[in-house]
Design an enzyme around this catalytic site. Structure first.
Site, PDB file in Angstrom:
ATOM      1  N   ASP A 144       0.854  -1.191   0.000  1.00 28.65           N
ATOM      2  CA  ASP A 144       0.000   0.000   0.000  1.00 28.65           C
ATOM      3  C   ASP A 144       0.892   1.244   0.000  1.00 28.65           C
ATOM      4  O   ASP A 144       1.004   1.952   1.003  1.00 28.65           O
ATOM      5  CB  ASP A 144      -0.919  -0.026   1.225  1.00 28.65           C
ATOM      6  N   TRP A 145       1.517   1.480  -1.135  1.00 27.67           N
ATOM      7  CA  TRP A 145       2.379   2.658  -1.298  1.00 27.67           C
ATOM      8  C   TRP A 145       1.495   3.826  -1.721  1.00 27.67           C
ATOM      9  O   TRP A 145       0.939   3.829  -2.816  1.00 27.67           O
ATOM     10  CB  TRP A 145       3.436   2.353  -2.355  1.00 27.67           C
ATOM     11  N   GLU A 146       1.394   4.813  -0.842  1.00 28.56           N
ATOM     12  CA  GLU A 146       0.575   5.993  -1.119  1.00 28.56           C
ATOM     13  C   GLU A 146       1.462   7.235  -1.208  1.00 28.56           C
ATOM     14  O   GLU A 146       1.753   7.842  -0.180  1.00 28.56           O
ATOM     15  CB  GLU A 146      -0.498   6.138  -0.043  1.00 28.56           C
ATOM     16  N   PHE A 147       1.881   7.598  -2.450  1.00 34.33           N
ATOM     17  CA  PHE A 147       1.584   7.039  -3.763  1.00 34.33           C
ATOM     18  C   PHE A 147       2.843   7.157  -4.605  1.00 34.33           C
ATOM     19  O   PHE A 147       3.618   8.115  -4.440  1.00 34.33           O
ATOM     20  CB  PHE A 147       0.460   7.822  -4.453  1.00 34.33           C
TER      21      PHE A 147
END
EC number: 3.2.1.14
Length: 550
Positions: free
Chosen positions: A302-305
């Site tokens: 969950d790389w934001e972003f």
């Protein structure tokens, strides 16, 4: 005559079976992964072992000791040796609760001890009893088996929210995403975390002595040390969320549980993983994490972003981040495939991504999908109280009836991704189990409330501007409820206070459900499960009829 009787008695003793063995008392609780209940640093928290040695000794108080001795686990022989030794050591490399007996034999027969329980714990939960879900609130049984129905469960939910794992309606889910697993790093590597009081400091305690870019557990107390239903005994090695998840999975063997790495305030380290050495440390630590915590079924990124516009405005380089994202997924997939050969277990690799058109444009998702089993499309947070003038739907399928040019929509995101060549069945559409809203909304025309301006964020359930679905539903009588049939979006408005909240209702979730079926998408997922009273998850699981089925 007396001599004759003595001879008979002597012969009876001489040819009798061995006396009954009595197993000596001992603490027979073992763990293949041991947890230090006092530790705060992850380096000191866990120790993984290939096996444990279980010693057993016995006595025979009446009769002979026998010639041969056997140790039985659940009536299966695990040791054989000379009975005169009266002791043995058994090496165990799998979890379980075993009934242990000692069997003594000689030429005239055998005798067997009463059983004692040997408990060998491991993080697959094999030593635990299943943790069954007790149906509560509005949740009702029912789950389609041909699509993904997933939800995020947050580590901190056991505190103010009072929402441990045993309250999660797991029979209704195919996947549970555990939020969040952090990546170690201090100043300059996790600065976004400093926006939450105490959170950065907690991570530094957990990561003490651990290399930067290795994963850890943010809150060991919540995750593995806090007594919870089913895992509260003083000698239970795995308590907390993890212990409950192990036990709950026994009751729900269909369930896939994925640790979600990153999240809004924990994504900073990803921006530095263009460095191959840092990336290698990270990937190896994820492998180690899955080897330690065996109840997990893969990993969610969950790389934001990629490209920036996340919690830390100082980070983001579109071209570099796009390349980093692809190579990171490739290396994670290779690692999981290698681990799968070792464990004979299937591991999923998924990623939660923004549904904003500007962020989708950064990454070549047609290439990324080769490594991904699912893409969780975060089709929410389109609008919110960060702006008091740009009011709109925080989650919506289509453009609003009052703004046909709106591009922040679920449908637009899906079309962009499938237009890149992403397989539709890999796309999982997001459901918001919360609303975003404003207070003091005024200056609107007629009933077009979103045409007005606001004074600030609406009072929230846990933070201003954000209201749990449960609270919205409980207070529905205080609002005007509207459903935009063109956008398939719901909202409520209180005229007295000017409170305007955009949220997912049963109506809008059913519309998303239909949309998923009509477009051959993979399913639905929700953020976050503790905010629902069961209404929205029921709607996610509803078997809806689409036009071609009528």
């Amino acid at each position: 005559m007396l001599h004759y009787l003595a001879t008979i008695l002597w012969l009876a003793v001489a040819h009798a079976s061995p006396g009954t063995p009595v197993i000596d008392w001992a603490d027979r609780n073992y763990a293949l992964v041991s947890v230090n209940s006092e530790a705060t640093a992850y380096e000191n928290l866990v120790e993984r072992k290939a096996g444990v040695s279980v010693p057993v000794s016995w006595n025979v108080w009446n009769g002979g000791v026998g010639d041969m001795a056997y140790v039985l686990f659940n009536e299966n022989q695990v040791w054989k040796g000379a009975a005169a030794a009266k002791r043995a050591t058994i090496d165990v490399s799998k979890s379980g609760q075993f009934n242990m007996r000692v069997k003594l034999c000689d030429d005239d027969g055998f005798s067997v001890s009463e059983p004692v329980t040997v408990r060998v714990a491991d993080t697959d939960g094999g030593h635990l009893s299943p943790l069954e879900y007790a149906w509560g609130e509005n949740n009702k049984p029912g789950r389609p088996h041909n699509k993904t129905v997933a939800a995020y469960f947050v580590e901190w939910g056991v505190y103010g929210r009072g929402f441990p794992v045993d309250k999660v309606p797991l029979p209704n889910l195919s996947h549970l995403l555990y939020g969040f697993i952090p990546i170690c790093g201090g100043d300059g590597l996790n600065d976004a975390l400093k926006t939450i009081p105490g959170s950065f400091e907690a991570l530094q305690r957990s990561c003490k002595g651990r290399a930067d870019f290795k994963v850890a557990i943010h809150d060991p107390w919540a995750a593995i040390q806090k007594p919870q239903k089913g895992v509260s005994a003083w000698n239970e090695p795995y308590k907390g969320n993890f212990g409950q998840l192990m036990a709950a999975k026994l009751a729900n063997p269909h369930l896939k549980i994925l640790p979600s790495i990153g999240g809004w305030t924990l994504s900073d380290p990803f921006y530095f993983m263009h460095d191959a050495d840092k990336r290698r440390v990270f990937v190896e630590s994820v492998k180690e994490f899955l080897q330690v915590w065996k109840f997990f079924d893969g990993v969610d990124i969950d790389w934001e972003f990629p490209g920036g516009k996340g919690a830390n405005p100082a980070l983001g380089n579109g071209e570099r981040d796009a390349d980093t994202y692809l190579v990171l997924l490739k290396e994670l997939r290779a690692m999981l495939d290698e681990l799968q050969l070792q464990t004979n277990k299937t591991y999923e690799l998924t990623s939660a991504i923004s549904s904003g058109y500007d962020k989708i444009a950064v990454v070549k998702y047609d290439a990324a999908q080769r490594f991904l089993d699912k893409i969780f499309l975060m089709s929410y947070d389109f609008k919110g109280a960060w702006s008091n003038t740009d009011l709109g739907y925080q989650t919506t399928l289509y453009a609003p009836s009052w703004n046909a040019n709106e591009l922040y929509t679920t449908d637009h995101a899906v079309k962009l991704l499938t237009g890149q060549g992403v397989a539709a069945h890999k796309l999982i559409v997001g459901v918001a189990m919360y609303g975003r809203g404003w207070t003091g909304v005024s200056g609107y025309a007629g009933d077009k409330y979103f045409s007005g301006t606001a004074d600030g964020p609406v009072p929230g359930t846990w933070e201003n501007g954000v209201v749990d679905y449960r609270q919205i539903n409980n207070e529905l009588s205080k609002y005007i409820y509207r459903f935009d049939a063109a956008a398939k979006a719901a909202y409520v408005f209180n005229k007295e206070r000017g409170d305007l909240i955009s949220f997912d209702s049963v109506d809008s979730v059913l519309a998303k459900n239909v949309y998923v079926q009509q477009n051959g998408l993979g399913g639905l997922f929700a953020w976050e499960i503790d905010a629902d009273n069961g209404d929205l998850l029921n709607a996610m699981n509803e078997r809806v009829r689409v036009k071609d089925e009528l």
